[in-house]
Design an enzyme around this catalytic site. Structure first.
Site, mmCIF file in Angstrom:
data_model
loop_
_atom_site.group_PDB
_atom_site.id
_atom_site.type_symbol
_atom_site.label_atom_id
_atom_site.label_comp_id
_atom_site.label_asym_id
_atom_site.label_seq_id
_atom_site.Cartn_x
_atom_site.Cartn_y
_atom_site.Cartn_z
ATOM 1 N N ILE A 85 46.474 40.621 13.942
ATOM 2 C CA ILE A 85 46.623 40.167 12.557
ATOM 3 C C ILE A 85 45.333 39.444 12.173
ATOM 4 O O ILE A 85 44.864 38.563 12.906
ATOM 5 C CB ILE A 85 47.875 39.258 12.383
ATOM 6 C CG1 ILE A 85 48.074 38.880 10.918
ATOM 7 C CG2 ILE A 85 47.806 38.004 13.259
ATOM 8 C CD1 ILE A 85 48.568 39.984 10.037
ATOM 9 N N LYS A 86 44.752 39.841 11.055
ATOM 10 C CA LYS A 86 43.544 39.153 10.575
ATOM 11 C C LYS A 86 43.990 38.034 9.651
ATOM 12 O O LYS A 86 44.720 38.266 8.683
ATOM 13 C CB LYS A 86 42.649 40.124 9.804
ATOM 14 C CG LYS A 86 41.730 40.930 10.710
ATOM 15 C CD LYS A 86 40.902 41.895 9.912
ATOM 16 C CE LYS A 86 39.654 41.263 9.334
ATOM 17 N NZ LYS A 86 38.890 42.239 8.516
ATOM 18 N N ILE A 87 43.533 36.845 9.957
ATOM 19 C CA ILE A 87 43.926 35.668 9.180
ATOM 20 C C ILE A 87 42.660 34.937 8.726
ATOM 21 O O ILE A 87 41.834 34.570 9.571
ATOM 22 C CB ILE A 87 44.777 34.698 10.044
ATOM 23 C CG1 ILE A 87 45.958 35.425 10.698
ATOM 24 C CG2 ILE A 87 45.251 33.514 9.216
ATOM 25 C CD1 ILE A 87 46.750 34.545 11.681
#
Ligand code: G3P
Length: 226
Positions: A85-87
């Site tokens: 997941i890119k946060i």
């Protein structure tokens, strides 16, 4: 240094995976919106093209930690395989990153512009940080230098977080990043082609063909070793 491709274009992903040593795909909301298609179909299609072993980094659009974690869980179940997941690096993002890690979800902290952001992200347990090279260069900062120092800091403190440098516009930026010891870069498919390009390579191939033809005519190596 691993190469990932920064695109959600299915044809480009297919071609790159066929020809190039692609370790994964990264996307962000801008990249996804360029395809202007059904999001769920798009990300699952990317996964089916790249297979489960290549990394797929998909960005959250949520801003509150609880919602980011929820999106991360949903996306992981949807796309499976090696998922991250890119946060974006915000306070809420950091909180979400720690929770995602405790749930066993891979985390890439993105929109990194400084060394301190990268250190905090690493301490929060991020698997990758994505510093933006060209956007730093555009404001007369030095993207490569920032990556160099992030790599040094991680080495200094023996941190396992990997540097996934992003936002490239030319081959020189990619080359300079490769000298820093960064673990990975994500580039657009056109830049992959540019990395291979050199006119002398074409001249050399042309000369080989002419010299061969002078002696063996139309015959190929495979014809002669039958
Ligand atoms: O992965 C982040 C990257 O997509 C940003 O690139 O070209 O929009 O600066 P760019």
């Amino acid at each position: 240094m691993l190469y990932l491709i920064d695109t959600a274009n299915l044809d480009a992903i297919r071609t790159c995976c066929e020809y190039y040593p692609v370790a994964g795909v990264t996307t962000n909301p801008t990249i996804i919106s360029r395809e202007n298609s059904d999001f769920k179909t798009l990300v699952t299609s990317i996964r089916s093209i790249i297979g489960d072993e290549r990394m797929l980094h998909v960005q959250t659009t949520a801003t509150e930690a609880e919602d980011i974690v929820k999106e991360a869980e949903m996306l992981r179940s949807l796309v499976g395989g090696k998922f991250y997941i890119k946060i974006p690096i915000t306070k809420e993002g950091l909180k979400a990153a720690s929770v995602c890690k405790s749930h066993g979800i891979g985390v890439t902290m993105t929109a990194i512009f400084t060394q301190p952001q990268a250190l905090v992200a690493a301490r929060a347990g991020a698997d990758f940080v994505a510093p933006y090279i060209n956007r730093l260069d555009n404001i007369v900062s030095d993207g490569v230098h920032v990556v160099e120092e992030i790599v040094d800091i991680y080495r200094l403190y023996s941190l396992p977080t990997q540097v996934l440098a992003a936002s490239f516009k030319n081959a020189e930026q990619v080359h300079k990043v490769s000298l820093t010891g960064a673990h990975a870069v994500t580039i657009n498919p056109d830049l992959f082609d540019t990395l291979l390009y050199h006119p002398l390579t074409f001249y050399a191939i042309d000369d080989f063909a002419k010299d061969w033809e002078n002696v063996y005519g139309e015959k190929k190596v495979s014809d002669l070793v039958k």
